[in-house]
Design an enzyme around this catalytic site. Structure first.
Site, short mmCIF file in Angstrom:
data_model
loop_
_atom_site.label_atom_id
_atom_site.label_comp_id
_atom_site.label_asym_id
_atom_site.label_seq_id
_atom_site.Cartn_x
_atom_site.Cartn_y
_atom_site.Cartn_z
N LEU A 65 4.51 -1.59 -2.94
CA LEU A 65 5.48 -0.56 -3.35
C LEU A 65 5.34 -0.19 -4.81
O LEU A 65 6.12 0.60 -5.33
CB LEU A 65 6.90 -1.08 -3.07
CG LEU A 65 7.12 -1.53 -1.61
CD1 LEU A 65 8.50 -2.14 -1.45
CD2 LEU A 65 6.94 -0.36 -0.66
N HIS A 181 -3.86 -14.82 4.29
CA HIS A 181 -4.87 -13.75 4.42
C HIS A 181 -6.22 -14.45 4.55
O HIS A 181 -6.73 -14.97 3.56
CB HIS A 181 -4.86 -12.85 3.19
CG HIS A 181 -3.61 -12.04 3.06
ND1 HIS A 181 -3.61 -10.68 3.15
CD2 HIS A 181 -2.32 -12.41 2.87
CE1 HIS A 181 -2.36 -10.23 3.01
NE2 HIS A 181 -1.56 -11.26 2.83
N ASP A 307 -0.09 -2.26 6.12
CA ASP A 307 -0.88 -2.70 4.97
C ASP A 307 -0.98 -1.56 3.95
O ASP A 307 -2.03 -1.30 3.37
CB ASP A 307 -2.28 -3.18 5.39
CG ASP A 307 -2.94 -4.04 4.31
OD1 ASP A 307 -2.20 -4.60 3.48
OD2 ASP A 307 -4.17 -4.11 4.29
N HIS A 311 -2.51 4.48 -3.90
CA HIS A 311 -3.29 4.50 -5.14
C HIS A 311 -3.21 5.86 -5.81
O HIS A 311 -3.07 6.88 -5.14
CB HIS A 311 -4.76 4.19 -4.85
CG HIS A 311 -5.02 2.77 -4.49
ND1 HIS A 311 -4.67 1.72 -5.31
CD2 HIS A 311 -5.57 2.21 -3.39
CE1 HIS A 311 -5.01 0.58 -4.73
NE2 HIS A 311 -5.55 0.85 -3.57
#
Lengths: 426, 331
Positions: A65, A181, A307, A311
């Site tokens: 976020l 992950h 996910d 950007h």
């Protein structure tokens, strides 16, 4: 306020509902689902949902976020609006912010920002080690009291297997789910694309399938040893998924998710150096994609998440390996999930379960992801026939970095309620 | 230009104009055999220029060419510079350190600045695969981009000069067996050579290296894979040696220079596995005693220095074709 949503096609997999009926909300809770209002229910607002789908608000297990530290990419205000416009009512924020979410103060900061913005619910996955440096444990008990829903080291490596063991054991003592992950840092070797035909042709540093399977193989015995409850995030390979499924058959307390784009894209989509298809883990092969799709119904994968990684433009305007990985994905999560129904991978009810009931269970959030009496009144109304073309430039998210531009989608959100408040209407 | 810059796919097809002529020269992959042959034929006509008393032709007079080297190189930059000067173009050399700022920003910012100087062509070398394609995608429409090496991806003029050199000695490529030896994994030269040989229907293309220096699925590029010189060089017409960087030892890809030279170095003994008239090539600069013995590099079957001279003609050919001026080459 008392709200009734009438005559909609309600799909609530957690409660086995898949029929045309009505839903009744009192203040921030759901009180009843059925043709008739409960006795004494006085509706102050009625929403006619004829011809529409009515589903629980989506629970997204991973969304960056921008706050704190990456406000030049996105902020909680922009991303929360993007989320609710796309039917996502709960966002889980991983701890790889700057600074990392490794102390209660950071969780309080995010909760405060959530309240100021007042759109989506934000749940925090806190850091498993201080600063995600992989050597010292965080104060997990305090983080849990502050409200985190789990702990994770995200993609940062542990200093040693011993630290990994301790971290999992300590999390288990405090009944915290560990979000792993699976990426072996050394085998991934700063690669940026699946190790295979395309990487070889383009001469890009590759990430082998073994980076994922070796990491899973490393953690499974530690999970057995510590009894930690583990959620494997963003599986990208069929082989990795098989390992998780076998572990589950053996009785280990593990769950797994996949992000929506791994169910639609492959290494071939990056074949023209398309930086919008630079992801981590990388897009894999056609065979992996098929295996992940099949696993959705074969006890292999529990949840589908976005996910989301918004950007700024410059982050993707560079040679492929130098671009930042990730896709702005909030606004394509529900459309891609519905597309799985259109492509007959899942039934409508199964598809909705993967983005509502199942991720809520992974979070241990009994009041989220379903429409039963007493649940939080997080409800989404969808026009299932609306056809539209994906145009990332018009995303509400500040991140326009999506490879799905031009894809035709069917099904659009018309209303989103969070805690009984109408936070979005188209 | 800034407004229209959007990240997206960088298809290699952009190197051709709508009517199939060369607009940029970015990679061999995807180019038709007829175009590669045209480059070789035009280069043949330019190779005459070097032997004349006046070594210049006026084909690119008034054109401005920028050598954009984001990665250090002396030899390649010099041959491009000389090729441009022989075509009467104005050449500017820019050596741009990538460490000064983040790579992507310096790359596209540099472009914006150079475009403002009304350049006609960028010759680009960059440490990242795909950099030349990124630049070609974002330059103004009148500018041509030539890839002088991008990461591990492509070095198309090097591959063309190698094919040019082979064709001069052994004109029928379809009858040839070619072996590329050494660090295929990190080599843009090898990738471009493989595409060039296969596009031109070369009889057989082999790669010889230990598994640590071969990329996954390399056979899908259209090569036969060998791990030993004895088997790989058998009946070969052309042996191409690749440069081995010293850091391959420290990154644990190889045990030692000594063992590498013993197993994969080209010596008079190993060369004996190939055909008696096999040619020896090397894109340079060669590590003598690491991948090739001096006696072979300087021996009668070596065409290494010829490769360097031919590089000039091939680069002149590509530059003039991209700028639409190849028709006037003297014959």
């Amino acid at each position: 306020m008392n709200i009734s949503i009438v005559n909609g096609h309600i799909v609530d997999p957690a409660n086995g509902i898949d029929e045309i009926t009505s839903l009744y909300i009192a203040d921030d809770r759901i009180v009843h689902v059925g043709a008739e209002a409960p006795a004494g229910f006085d509706s102050e607002r009625e929403i006619d949902a004829s011809g529409r789908l009515v589903i629980p608000g989506l629970v997204d297990l991973a969304a960056r976020l921008g706050e704190p530290g990456f406000e030049y990419k996105a902020d909680i205000g922009s991303e929360s609006l993007a989320a609710v416009s796309a039917g996502i009512t709960t966002l889980c924020c991983p701890p790889d912010t700057s600074p990392a979410i490794d102390a209660p103060a950071e969780i309080e900061f995010i909760e405060q920002r959530q309240d100021e913005v007042g759109l989506a619910r934000i749940r925090v996955i806190a850091a498993l080690t201080k600063g995600l440096r992989g050597d010292q444990l965080t104060e997990m008990a305090a983080l849990k009291e502050a409200g985190c829903v789990g702990v994770s080291n995200v993609l940062a490596p542990f200093a040693s297997s011993q630290v990994a063991r301790s971290a999992l054991a300590y999390a288990a003592s405090h009944d915290l789910t560990v979000f792993i992950h699976p990426e072996d840092h050394e085998l991934a070797n700063n690669g940026c694309i699946h190790e295979g035909e395309v990487a070889t042709r383009l001469g890009l540093p590759p990430v082998p399938e073994a980076a994922e399977t070796a990491a899973i193989g490393h953690f499974l015995p530690i999970i057995k040893l510590t009894g930690a409850r583990v959620h494997f995030c963003r599986l990208s390979t069929g082989e990795g998924m098989n390992m998780v499924r076998r572990a589950r058959i053996d009785g280990l307390p593990v769950t797994a998710d996949v992000c929506a784009h791994q169910l639609f894209l492959t290494e071939m989509d990056a074949a023209d150096f398309n930086p919008l298809c630079h992801t981590r883990p990388p897009l894999r092969t056609q065979r992996d994609k098929a295996a992940l799709r099949a696993a959705l119904t074969q006890n292999g994968i529990d949840a589908i998440c976005s996910d989301h990684q918004p950007h700024e433009l410059d982050a993707k305007l560079a040679p492929f390996a130098a671009t930042e990985p990730g896709i702005s994905a909030l606004e394509t999560l529900l459309p891609l999930t519905l597309r799985l129904v259109e492509e007959e991978v899942l039934t409508l009810s199964e598809a909705i379960a993967k983005v509502t009931r199942d991720p809520a269970r992974i979070l241990g959030a009994a009041e989220l992801g379903h429409l039963g009496a007493g649940a939080a009144a997080d409800v989404v109304i969808v026009d299932p026939e609306a056809e539209w073309e994906c145009a990332p430039r018009r995303f509400l998210s500040r991140g326009k970095n999506s490879p799905f531009g031009g894809w035709p989608f069917r099904g659009a959100v018309t209303h989103t309620l969070v805690g009984g408040e109408l936070v979005y209407q188209r | 230009m800034i407004e229209t810059m959007q990240p997206g796919p960088l298809p290699a097809s952009m190197q051709l104009t709508d009517d199939g002529r060369l607009r940029h020269f970015l990679t061999i992959e995807g180019l038709p055999a007829s175009l590669l042959t045209e480059i070789l034929d035009v280069a043949e006509s330019f190779s005459v220029v070097a032997t004349q008393p006046v070594k210049k032709v006026p084909l690119l007079r008034g054109k401005t060419i920028f050598n954009l080297f984001f990665e250090p190189s002396t030899r390649t930059r010099t041959t491009f510079e000389l090729a441009a000067k022989r075509l009467s173009a104005d050449v500017m050399n820019m050596n741009i350190s990538t460490s000064a700022t983040t790579k992507g920003e310096s790359l596209l910012d540099t472009l914006r600045n150079l475009e403002a100087m009304y350049s006609d062509m960028f010759i680009v070398r960059h440490a990242d695969s795909g950099a030349a394609q990124l630049i070609a995608q974002h330059v103004a429409p009148h500018i041509s981009v030539i890839n002088a090496g991008d990461g591990r991806h492509a070095h198309p003029t090097q591959a063309m000069l190698d094919v040019f050199t082979i064709r001069r000695h052994k004109p029928d490529l379809t009858a040839l067996r070619v072996a590329i030896v050494g660090d295929i994994l990190h080599s843009r030269v090898a990738r471009s050579q493989i595409h060039a040989f296969n596009t031109l229907n070369t009889g057989e293309v082999r790669v010889i290296a230990p598994k640590t220096l071969l990329p996954e699925n390399v056979e899908q590029l259209g090569v036969q894979v060998f791990h030993s010189m004895r088997e790989g060089l058998r009946d070969v017409d052309v042996v191409i040696m690749l440069r081995l960087q010293k850091e391959r030892m420290t990154s644990a890809l190889l045990p030692s220079e000594h063992e590498y030279f013993r197993l994969y170095g080209l010596t008079e003994e190993t060369l004996a596995y190939a055909k008696p008239d096999a040619m020896v090539m090397h894109p340079g600069p060669a590590n003598r005693g690491v991948e090739i013995a001096s006696s072979v590099a300087d021996g009668p079957r070596s065409v290494i220095l010829e490769q360097v001279s031919n590089g000039l003609a091939v680069r002149m050919a590509v530059m003039s074709m991209c700028l639409g001026a190849s028709g006037g080459a003297p014959r």
